[in-house]
Scaffold this motif. Structure first.
Motif, PDB file in Angstrom:
ATOM      1  N   GLY A 390     -16.998 -69.352 -67.364  1.00  0.00           N
ATOM      2  CA  GLY A 390     -16.271 -70.173 -68.329  1.00  0.00           C
ATOM      3  C   GLY A 390     -15.691 -69.333 -69.431  1.00  0.00           C
ATOM      4  O   GLY A 390     -15.557 -68.104 -69.308  1.00  0.00           O
ATOM      5  N   LEU A 391     -15.355 -69.994 -70.543  1.00  0.00           N
ATOM      6  CA  LEU A 391     -14.818 -69.299 -71.699  1.00  0.00           C
ATOM      7  C   LEU A 391     -15.937 -68.601 -72.454  1.00  0.00           C
ATOM      8  O   LEU A 391     -17.091 -69.050 -72.452  1.00  0.00           O
ATOM      9  CB  LEU A 391     -14.104 -70.292 -72.626  1.00  0.00           C
ATOM     10  CG  LEU A 391     -12.939 -71.075 -72.018  1.00  0.00           C
ATOM     11  CD1 LEU A 391     -12.360 -72.037 -73.048  1.00  0.00           C
ATOM     12  CD2 LEU A 391     -11.864 -70.146 -71.482  1.00  0.00           C
ATOM     13  N   LEU A 399     -12.858 -64.775 -71.344  1.00  0.00           N
ATOM     14  CA  LEU A 399     -13.723 -65.343 -70.309  1.00  0.00           C
ATOM     15  C   LEU A 399     -15.088 -64.667 -70.350  1.00  0.00           C
ATOM     16  O   LEU A 399     -15.247 -63.578 -70.905  1.00  0.00           O
ATOM     17  CB  LEU A 399     -13.095 -65.154 -68.930  1.00  0.00           C
ATOM     18  CG  LEU A 399     -11.704 -65.745 -68.728  1.00  0.00           C
ATOM     19  CD1 LEU A 399     -11.191 -65.424 -67.325  1.00  0.00           C
ATOM     20  CD2 LEU A 399     -11.709 -67.254 -68.954  1.00  0.00           C
ATOM     21  N   ASP A 414      -7.315 -65.001 -67.478  1.00  0.00           N
ATOM     22  CA  ASP A 414      -6.764 -66.343 -67.392  1.00  0.00           C
ATOM     23  C   ASP A 414      -7.825 -67.327 -66.927  1.00  0.00           C
ATOM     24  O   ASP A 414      -8.608 -67.033 -66.018  1.00  0.00           O
ATOM     25  CB  ASP A 414      -5.575 -66.355 -66.428  1.00  0.00           C
ATOM     26  CG  ASP A 414      -4.813 -67.662 -66.510  1.00  0.00           C
ATOM     27  OD1 ASP A 414      -5.217 -68.610 -65.802  1.00  0.00           O
ATOM     28  OD2 ASP A 414      -3.834 -67.730 -67.268  1.00  0.00           O
ATOM     29  N   ALA A 415      -7.843 -68.512 -67.530  1.00  0.00           N
ATOM     30  CA  ALA A 415      -8.860 -69.522 -67.202  1.00  0.00           C
ATOM     31  C   ALA A 415      -8.779 -69.976 -65.748  1.00  0.00           C
ATOM     32  O   ALA A 415      -9.725 -70.600 -65.248  1.00  0.00           O
ATOM     33  CB  ALA A 415      -8.725 -70.724 -68.127  1.00  0.00           C
ATOM     34  N   SER A 416      -7.707 -69.660 -65.047  1.00  0.00           N
ATOM     35  CA  SER A 416      -7.566 -70.085 -63.658  1.00  0.00           C
ATOM     36  C   SER A 416      -8.596 -69.431 -62.736  1.00  0.00           C
ATOM     37  O   SER A 416      -8.831 -69.917 -61.630  1.00  0.00           O
ATOM     38  CB  SER A 416      -6.154 -69.760 -63.145  1.00  0.00           C
ATOM     39  OG  SER A 416      -5.929 -68.353 -63.160  1.00  0.00           O
ATOM     40  N   ILE A 418     -11.829 -69.090 -63.520  1.00  0.00           N
ATOM     41  CA  ILE A 418     -13.172 -69.632 -63.748  1.00  0.00           C
ATOM     42  C   ILE A 418     -13.692 -70.232 -62.440  1.00  0.00           C
ATOM     43  O   ILE A 418     -12.989 -70.973 -61.758  1.00  0.00           O
ATOM     44  CB  ILE A 418     -13.151 -70.697 -64.863  1.00  0.00           C
ATOM     45  CG1 ILE A 418     -12.854 -70.037 -66.206  1.00  0.00           C
ATOM     46  CG2 ILE A 418     -14.482 -71.448 -64.922  1.00  0.00           C
ATOM     47  CD1 ILE A 418     -12.692 -71.022 -67.348  1.00  0.00           C
TER      48      ILE A 418
END
Length: 447
Positions: A390-391, A399, A414-416, A418
């Motif tokens: 996660g963040l 991340l 990039d959160a993609s 996760i």
């Protein structure tokens, strides 16, 4: 408007798992939704731990802090679960009559029935029985809440170490049937879980006698490794007495096993280990570590150490310091011994002054911190496979995830990604975490 439940968790990962299951049970039965604010709750639950000093007093202190909420809202229900509840039982209600529910680790699945009985009778309900594995037969279907999940595979402990209250609060060792464990993990994998941590007080004592051939812990690891979608396996907490040759061999054979083992040592002195009734010597402990590193050279070792056990001399303590140096622990939990009511060690004569115990603890923790920092520094420049969970907690623009060695790694990305594994090059070692950067290949994949 849905009812809300506030759960405060103390102690180990087993308690974290149990708290999640309490929330699941209450949601499935009565539609309760979790809240982080006790003042917004219709039901407040304290999931307690009896391992640390003055655990009972801390529970009553926390109960006192929410008593005013009960006085302002008579419909608010308050419950105490976990190991202190199991140990104290009805004594909790006698001391704090405003407590509505008292339940043990093995009876959390009965929460809906306890709530119903409380509403109908108007009387506090206490159930701290040990119905063995019944709990797992009555829990809702597990739901994935991220790419990593805990799965409890057994309950209780039959080792009866002289300092430990767990056998009295969670009962003897009872393993879940193999099909139940594998079914839960398979369901989690379908929900996106990629890493599971198998939980138990002595997780490597697992044995399912209902399976053909008496499935042991190593057999279970093989089965879990075969489940589609599961890419990394951890387990905690293991016991040196149950660390078999087959389990050691599994660390060289099962690629999905993480490069990390938490193996409590407790003391480096044979005399103190015998008084603790641990069932192994310092030499035997070191032999397990040596063979683990032969099987998996990059493995990191975590441990628990108790300082100031009754009768511990300066020489006993120095033995612990020596083994810490020799083994090179990566992570550790160390604390001063405190007597647990009802355990054999609680009656031992203890003549060591508390300031001397504190001085020993500070010396030990200074050494352990230096070892952990040194291992972190040596990881700078290495490539680590990280499960992106996660963040980052400290910087939501970054991340965070875990390496195979159980180190938290923070990095820009990039959160993609996760929920996926990615290669991260370590650029900096911090006190309890690492910083890194995505490799060019990983960065290209996410672009």
């Amino acid at each position: 408007m849905p009812k809300k439940v506030f759960v405060r968790t103390f102690g180990c990962q087993m308690n974290e798992y149990d708290s999640d299951k309490m929330a699941d049970v209450l949601n499935a039965s009565e539609g309760y939704e979790p809240t982080d604010r006790p003042e917004d709750a219709d039901l407040i639950l304290f999931n307690t731990c009896s391992v640390r000093e003055k655990a009972q007093e801390k529970v009553f202190h926390d109960l006192g802090r929410v008593r005013h909420l009960k006085m302002a809202n008579p419909n608010l229900l308050i419950g105490v679960g976990g190991c202190v509840a199991s140990q104290e039982g009805e004594a909790i209600v006698r001391r704090a009559p405003y407590v509505d529910l008292v339940f043990g680790p093995q009876t959390l699945h009965r929460l809906p029935e306890l709530l119903s009985a409380r509403r109908l009778s108007g009387k506090s309900q206490v159930d701290i029985s040990f119905p063995e594995i019944e709990k797992f037969d009555h829990l809702p279907t597990p739901k994935a809440a991220g790419p990593a999940a805990f799965v409890s595979i057994m309950e209780g402990c039959s080792k009866y170490c002289s300092f430990c209250v767990v056998p009295y609060t969670r009962g003897e060792e009872v393993s879940r049937p193999l099909p139940d464990v594998l079914g839960e993990i398979a369901a989690l994998a379908l929900g996106g879980v990629r890493e599971v941590t198998l939980l138990g007080q002595n997780v490597n004592a697992y044995r399912d006698s209902t399976s053909a051939g008496n499935c042991d812990f190593t057999d279970l690891l093989d089965h879990v490794a075969d489940i589609p979608g599961i890419e990394r396996i951890r387990y905690t907490t293991s016991h040196p007495r149950d660390f078999t040759h087959r389990l050691l061999e599994a660390h060289s054979r099962i690629e999905k096993l993480a490069a990390h083992v938490h193996l409590p040592m407790q003391s480096g002195s044979d005399r103190i280990l015998a008084a603790m009734k641990r069932g192994y010597t310092a030499l035997e402990y070191k032999s397990i570590i040596r063979r683990l590193r032969a099987a998996r050279p990059d493995i990191s070792i975590g441990t628990d150490i108790i300082v100031g056990f009754p009768g511990e001399t300066d020489a006993d303590f120095e033995s612990t310091m020596d083994i810490a140096d020799e083994v090179g622990f990566d992570t550790s939990y160390s604390f001063i011994y405190s007597p647990r009511p009802g355990t054999p060690a609680a009656g031992l004569k203890d003549e060591t002054p508390h300031p001397q115990k504190l001085e020993r603890l500070y010396r030990l923790q200074e050494k352990l911190d230096a070892l952990e920092s040194g291992i972190g520094e040596r990881m700078v420049g290495t490539l680590q496979q990280v499960l992106v969970e996660g963040l980052s907690a400290k910087d939501p623009g970054e991340l965070a995830g875990k390496s195979s060695h159980n180190r938290t790694v923070n990095f820009p990305g990039d959160a993609s990604i996760i929920g996926r594994f990615t290669d991260v090059r370590i650029t900096q070692a911090r006190r309890h975490s690492l910083r890194g950067e995505l490799t060019p290949v990983a960065s290209a994949v996410t672009a």
